[in-house]
Design an enzyme around this catalytic site. Sequence first.
Site, PDB file in Angstrom:
ATOM      1  N   ASN A 167      32.990  29.242  84.321  1.00 46.94           N
ATOM      2  CA  ASN A 167      34.229  28.757  83.730  1.00 46.94           C
ATOM      3  C   ASN A 167      35.093  29.906  83.225  1.00 46.94           C
ATOM      4  OD1 ASN A 167      36.265  27.272  82.410  1.00 46.94           O
ATOM      5  ND2 ASN A 167      34.853  25.647  81.867  1.00 46.94           N
ATOM      6  N   ASP A 168      34.673  30.560  82.143  1.00 42.39           N
ATOM      7  CA  ASP A 168      35.510  31.596  81.551  1.00 42.39           C
ATOM      8  C   ASP A 168      35.769  32.759  82.495  1.00 42.39           C
ATOM      9  OD1 ASP A 168      35.540  30.120  79.178  1.00 42.39           O
ATOM     10  OD2 ASP A 168      33.742  31.110  78.421  1.00 42.39           O
ATOM     11  N   VAL A 169      34.811  33.102  83.340  1.00 40.53           N
ATOM     12  CA  VAL A 169      34.952  34.283  84.208  1.00 40.53           C
ATOM     13  C   VAL A 169      35.888  34.031  85.384  1.00 40.53           C
ATOM     14  CG1 VAL A 169      32.696  35.194  83.570  1.00 40.53           C
ATOM     15  CG2 VAL A 169      32.901  33.690  85.567  1.00 40.53           C
TER      16      VAL A 169
END
Length: 469
Positions: free
Chosen positions: A394-396
Amino acid sequence: MDTDVTALLALGSIALFVVGLKRLSRVRTARSGNALMAAGMLLAIVITLLEMGLVDYRWIIGGLLVGGAIGFVIVARARATQMPEIVARFNGFGGASSALVALSLFWAVVVETPGDGTAAQALGAASAATLVLSVLIGAVTLGGSVLAELKLRGTIDGTPRIPARGPLMGVLVLGGLVAGGVAVFGIEDPLVAAAFVVVLVVASTLASIALVVPIGGADMPVVISLLNSLSGLAAAATGFALGNHLLIIAGTIVGAAGLILTQIMCVAMNRSLVNVLVGGYGGAATEHGEYGHVVAADPESAAMVLEAAQSVIIVPGYGLAAARAQNAAYGLAQALQRQGAQVRFAIHPVAGRMPGHMNVVLAEAEVPYELLEEMSEINADFAETDVVIVVGANDVVNPAARTEPGSPIAGMPILDVGNARRVFVIKRSLSPGYAGIKNGLFEQDNCVMLYGDAKDVLEQLTSELSANA
């Protein structure tokens, strides 16, 4: 033991550390590197105990058997998703060992055999000073590692703010050093000196709480790397206190390697180490917002797109590890390869919850190393890729890192999956990642959500591809 034999064995242990560390720098040779370093540590422990002459062979063998059995049981029972917790626990063991050795040294020369002078007069000024450092760093490592493991398990939720956190940590560390200095340099009475050592331990433990409790978001791999480095520095300080050259070298190697890895993680996060240590951590409570236009599909429809794909990149994240979907991901990769597609896995440096987490997970499924590519190697290729499959990441892959300056992940390098012709994101829901923010990738026109358990969805995709082959 003959000093020449001891020196030769110590040289062999150091060589094992150096060669093992070199082999850890490449995924293909990492396993053998780890084994070499473990052998070097075993040799170092035996040499140290024999050289000190304080422990007979029966205790050495007994300790090795008990410690080895505990380590074997912990690792054998661990799943791939628990590796960050295991690493945190082992870091804590290292810090605790160093602190206990330093405390036992203080107890042996000051409390059990009280003389007319201070601990510094009994041990020497340098040994006394490094004894204090060993207790301080070891206690911080132990306390921080315990908290890190509890946060990784989810036992401790949230990222509570501590007012004036940076100055508070400074006061605690300085206070601990002053208490330790008074204990070893200024007080002759053994019991009073011991009381000041207790103050040192308490202050160090409180400093570890202030250091780790506010951690959240993708900063967790950075802090685990830092704790790993601290465990090595604590061992090196203990080596100075004991006057043991081998322990100094081994601890310094571990500490330096951990610091280098910490710096690599900071670069991957686009943050400085100072910012991580005393600044605000990522993962602060933020509104992840509502989603507008999001397209979803089922595995059957996605498989039809994959049948025509000539190039596919799979992006694994913590969700893949949590679903134990690494074998299913490799199964899908093999099915795509059989139909002639080029398949690669893109690895973000901080994907998962510890450095190298995704490499460990994919290695468990025996994914060939040549299929794994780091972010710097593969990022330019996304624009020429037919399909990207994001599995539990998600964040990456969140474009907010580049488009929203106020975001908790602002400035963090990301995998440019949004540039591919088609992006499939496998997730259970639109819930935010570890940073707690909305992911604009999900609203892009070329992005399609495949809701469900990662393992189930990947197996369905493989089944559809195989049925139509």
